[in-house]
Scaffold this motif. Structure first.
Motif, PDB file in Angstrom:
ATOM      1  N   PRO A  58       5.010  17.145  -3.341  1.00  0.00           N
ATOM      2  CA  PRO A  58       5.305  15.978  -4.178  1.00  0.00           C
ATOM      3  C   PRO A  58       5.709  14.749  -3.375  1.00  0.00           C
ATOM      4  CG  PRO A  58       6.279  17.942  -5.128  1.00  0.00           C
ATOM      5  CD  PRO A  58       5.799  18.311  -3.764  1.00  0.00           C
ATOM      6  N   PHE A  59       6.480  14.963  -2.330  1.00  0.00           N
ATOM      7  CA  PHE A  59       6.937  13.821  -1.532  1.00  0.00           C
ATOM      8  C   PHE A  59       5.835  13.313  -0.602  1.00  0.00           C
ATOM      9  CE2 PHE A  59      10.652  16.302  -2.702  1.00  0.00           C
ATOM     10  CZ  PHE A  59      11.448  15.324  -3.270  1.00  0.00           C
ATOM     11  N   MET A  60       4.935  14.191  -0.195  1.00  0.00           N
ATOM     12  CA  MET A  60       3.783  13.719   0.573  1.00  0.00           C
ATOM     13  C   MET A  60       2.878  12.851  -0.297  1.00  0.00           C
ATOM     14  SD  MET A  60       2.864  17.203   2.717  1.00  0.00           S
ATOM     15  CE  MET A  60       1.421  16.471   3.442  1.00  0.00           C
ATOM     16  N   LEU A  61       2.702  13.237  -1.562  1.00  0.00           N
ATOM     17  CA  LEU A  61       1.909  12.430  -2.477  1.00  0.00           C
ATOM     18  C   LEU A  61       2.551  11.066  -2.716  1.00  0.00           C
ATOM     19  CD1 LEU A  61      -0.372  12.010  -4.554  1.00  0.00           C
ATOM     20  CD2 LEU A  61       1.082  13.192  -6.233  1.00  0.00           C
ATOM     21  N   MET A  62       3.848  11.052  -2.969  1.00  0.00           N
ATOM     22  CA  MET A  62       4.537   9.782  -3.184  1.00  0.00           C
ATOM     23  C   MET A  62       4.521   8.923  -1.925  1.00  0.00           C
ATOM     24  SD  MET A  62       5.281   9.956  -6.319  1.00  0.00           S
ATOM     25  CE  MET A  62       6.229   8.446  -6.407  1.00  0.00           C
ATOM     26  N   GLY A  63       4.613   9.571  -0.744  1.00  0.00           N
ATOM     27  CA  GLY A  63       4.538   8.804   0.499  1.00  0.00           C
ATOM     28  C   GLY A  63       3.177   8.163   0.702  1.00  0.00           C
ATOM     29  N   ALA A  64       2.112   8.890   0.354  1.00  0.00           N
ATOM     30  CA  ALA A  64       0.761   8.325   0.480  1.00  0.00           C
ATOM     31  C   ALA A  64       0.563   7.157  -0.481  1.00  0.00           C
ATOM     32  CB  ALA A  64      -0.277   9.411   0.221  1.00  0.00           C
ATOM     33  N   LEU A  65       1.044   7.307  -1.707  1.00  0.00           N
ATOM     34  CA  LEU A  65       0.931   6.211  -2.680  1.00  0.00           C
ATOM     35  C   LEU A  65       1.732   4.989  -2.221  1.00  0.00           C
ATOM     36  CD1 LEU A  65       1.272   8.212  -6.031  1.00  0.00           C
ATOM     37  CD2 LEU A  65      -0.808   7.265  -5.040  1.00  0.00           C
ATOM     38  N   TYR A  66       2.908   5.249  -1.680  1.00  0.00           N
ATOM     39  CA  TYR A  66       3.734   4.135  -1.207  1.00  0.00           C
ATOM     40  C   TYR A  66       3.093   3.424  -0.018  1.00  0.00           C
ATOM     41  CZ  TYR A  66       7.707   1.596   0.678  1.00  0.00           C
ATOM     42  OH  TYR A  66       8.524   0.607   1.173  1.00  0.00           O
ATOM     43  N   ALA A  67       2.494   4.185   0.877  1.00  0.00           N
ATOM     44  CA  ALA A  67       1.831   3.571   2.043  1.00  0.00           C
ATOM     45  C   ALA A  67       0.660   2.700   1.594  1.00  0.00           C
ATOM     46  CB  ALA A  67       1.360   4.659   2.999  1.00  0.00           C
ATOM     47  N   VAL A  84       2.954   8.820 -13.565  1.00  0.00           N
ATOM     48  CA  VAL A  84       2.509  10.043 -14.232  1.00  0.00           C
ATOM     49  C   VAL A  84       2.799  11.280 -13.370  1.00  0.00           C
ATOM     50  CG1 VAL A  84       0.465  11.250 -15.112  1.00  0.00           C
ATOM     51  CG2 VAL A  84       0.764   8.818 -15.577  1.00  0.00           C
ATOM     52  N   ALA A  85       2.787  11.143 -12.060  1.00  0.00           N
ATOM     53  CA  ALA A  85       2.960  12.303 -11.175  1.00  0.00           C
ATOM     54  C   ALA A  85       4.375  12.872 -11.227  1.00  0.00           C
ATOM     55  CB  ALA A  85       2.596  11.921  -9.745  1.00  0.00           C
ATOM     56  N   VAL A  86       5.386  12.021 -11.391  1.00  0.00           N
ATOM     57  CA  VAL A  86       6.764  12.516 -11.336  1.00  0.00           C
ATOM     58  C   VAL A  86       7.248  13.058 -12.680  1.00  0.00           C
ATOM     59  CG1 VAL A  86       7.328  10.946  -9.465  1.00  0.00           C
ATOM     60  CG2 VAL A  86       7.726  10.220 -11.814  1.00  0.00           C
ATOM     61  N   LEU A  87       6.623  12.677 -13.767  1.00  0.00           N
ATOM     62  CA  LEU A  87       7.117  13.100 -15.084  1.00  0.00           C
ATOM     63  C   LEU A  87       7.063  14.620 -15.283  1.00  0.00           C
ATOM     64  CD1 LEU A  87       5.725  10.268 -17.402  1.00  0.00           C
ATOM     65  CD2 LEU A  87       8.056  10.582 -16.546  1.00  0.00           C
ATOM     66  N   PRO A  88       5.968  15.328 -14.920  1.00  0.00           N
ATOM     67  CA  PRO A  88       5.988  16.790 -15.079  1.00  0.00           C
ATOM     68  C   PRO A  88       7.065  17.475 -14.242  1.00  0.00           C
ATOM     69  CG  PRO A  88       3.739  15.997 -14.779  1.00  0.00           C
ATOM     70  CD  PRO A  88       4.651  14.859 -14.476  1.00  0.00           C
ATOM     71  N   SER A 101       4.502  -3.134  -7.537  1.00  0.00           N
ATOM     72  CA  SER A 101       4.056  -1.739  -7.542  1.00  0.00           C
ATOM     73  C   SER A 101       4.590  -0.983  -6.332  1.00  0.00           C
ATOM     74  CB  SER A 101       2.527  -1.677  -7.574  1.00  0.00           C
ATOM     75  OG  SER A 101       1.979  -2.242  -6.383  1.00  0.00           O
ATOM     76  N   CYS A 102       4.661  -1.660  -5.196  1.00  0.00           N
ATOM     77  CA  CYS A 102       5.201  -1.032  -3.993  1.00  0.00           C
ATOM     78  C   CYS A 102       6.684  -0.693  -4.169  1.00  0.00           C
ATOM     79  CB  CYS A 102       4.997  -1.959  -2.796  1.00  0.00           C
ATOM     80  SG  CYS A 102       5.531  -1.267  -1.215  1.00  0.00           S
ATOM     81  N   MET A 103       7.456  -1.617  -4.713  1.00  0.00           N
ATOM     82  CA  MET A 103       8.879  -1.375  -4.941  1.00  0.00           C
ATOM     83  C   MET A 103       9.093  -0.295  -5.995  1.00  0.00           C
ATOM     84  SD  MET A 103      10.148  -5.355  -4.830  1.00  0.00           S
ATOM     85  CE  MET A 103      11.889  -4.982  -5.007  1.00  0.00           C
ATOM     86  N   TRP A 104       8.243  -0.243  -7.009  1.00  0.00           N
ATOM     87  CA  TRP A 104       8.374   0.785  -8.042  1.00  0.00           C
ATOM     88  C   TRP A 104       8.127   2.184  -7.468  1.00  0.00           C
ATOM     89  CZ3 TRP A 104      10.387   1.757 -12.500  1.00  0.00           C
ATOM     90  CH2 TRP A 104       9.906   2.800 -13.292  1.00  0.00           C
ATOM     91  N   LEU A 105       7.108   2.320  -6.629  1.00  0.00           N
ATOM     92  CA  LEU A 105       6.849   3.604  -5.989  1.00  0.00           C
ATOM     93  C   LEU A 105       7.989   3.997  -5.047  1.00  0.00           C
ATOM     94  CD1 LEU A 105       3.044   3.196  -5.235  1.00  0.00           C
ATOM     95  CD2 LEU A 105       4.088   4.733  -6.914  1.00  0.00           C
ATOM     96  N   LEU A 152      -2.153   2.539  -8.555  1.00  0.00           N
ATOM     97  CA  LEU A 152      -1.079   3.223  -7.838  1.00  0.00           C
ATOM     98  C   LEU A 152       0.169   3.350  -8.700  1.00  0.00           C
ATOM     99  CD1 LEU A 152      -1.494   1.516  -4.347  1.00  0.00           C
ATOM    100  CD2 LEU A 152      -2.234   3.804  -5.007  1.00  0.00           C
ATOM    101  N   PHE A 153       0.467   2.313  -9.441  1.00  0.00           N
ATOM    102  CA  PHE A 153       1.631   2.334 -10.340  1.00  0.00           C
ATOM    103  C   PHE A 153       1.488   3.453 -11.375  1.00  0.00           C
ATOM    104  CE2 PHE A 153       3.768   1.083 -14.229  1.00  0.00           C
ATOM    105  CZ  PHE A 153       5.005   0.653 -13.783  1.00  0.00           C
TER     106      PHE A 153
END
Length: 260
Positions: free
Chosen positions: A135-144, A108-112, A194-198, A102-103
């Protein structure tokens, strides 16, 4: 003639003595061979009895081992593959590797997106991507997913138990002090870290999106502000606020010069 007769007699006696000696030797060898055969027979009988006893013991041992091995095989065939312990172990192994995955995906997802906002801010593809909610839906799923893994972490539960044990009945300052210790402990644990980083990546991207769209609407430069938003979201927003004020002041001065 007498001399030759004596010589023949001596030779004959020697031959007779030699033959008798040879006969005695043959008899002696025969007796020795017989004694050896009899000794071997006795030894073979003794060995046969001992080997028979040993074979009986070994047979019992083999049967016992087969019973034990059979029981162990049944137990092993049930527990690792289909038992609850085997499933728990496989789940724990999968959970251990999930925080790193997840980390990596979140980083990698936000860099582009940052590269597109800084390198090609007026491109249609960049504008469509930053106006989209994907993009925010993807980050929300990773965070969940990271939050679920953190809630199941044994180390995180131990840190929370220590926190409540130390802050039981204390004041607000004591709770704040122990909360800082709790957060530092979370950062030293893989799952909560990893949760706090996301969480930070999502917030920084949200601030960068606002800065980017606002810069397009006001036509102000935002590359430096977006670079700060990539790692320091509040600092990027503050830099964008100063940039807008500076550009507004500069336009006011230019309009005043033109009016005069």
């Amino acid at each position: 003639d007498k001399r030759w007769a004596r010589v023949d007699a001596c030779v004959g006696q020697r031959m007779i003595s030699t033959l008798s000696t040879t006969h005695h030797i043959r008899v002696l060898c025969g007796s020795i061979a017989v004694s050896r055969r009899s000794g071997r027979g006795k030894a073979e009988c003794a060995l046969g009895t001992t080997s028979g006893h040993r074979q009986g013991l070994s047979t019992k041992g083999v049967l016992t081992r087969r019973r034990v091995v059979g029981t162990g095989a049944r137990a092993s065939s049930v527990s690792p593959g289909f038992g609850t312990k085997g499933k728990a172990r496989s789940c724990s192994v999968a959970m251990k590797g999930l925080p790193e995955t997840l980390f990596t995906i979140g980083t990698v997802a936000v860099l582009p997106l940052y590269g597109a906002m800084i390198g090609a801010p007026k491109a249609e593809m960049t504008q469509n991507a930053m106006r989209s909610h994907l993009p925010f839906m993807l980050m929300g799923a990773l965070y969940a997913a990271a939050a679920v893994v953190s809630l199941q972490s044994v180390d995180a539960k131990a840190l929370v138990d220590v926190f409540f044990a130390n802050t039981n009945g204390d004041g607000v300052m004591s709770i704040a002090r122990h909360a800082l210790t709790l957060l530092s402990g979370f950062l030293a644990t893989a799952e909560p870290a990893s949760c706090m980083w996301l969480h930070l990546l999502s917030l920084d991207l949200f601030v960068a999106r606002h800065v980017y769209l606002d810069s397009l609407a006001l036509n102000v430069p935002a590359a430096h502000s977006l670079t700060l938003c990539c790692m320091f979201g509040p600092c990027g927003y503050l830099a964008h606020t100063f940039t807008k004020a500076f550009m507004a002041n500069l336009e006011g001065e230019e309009s005043g010069v033109v009016g005069h």
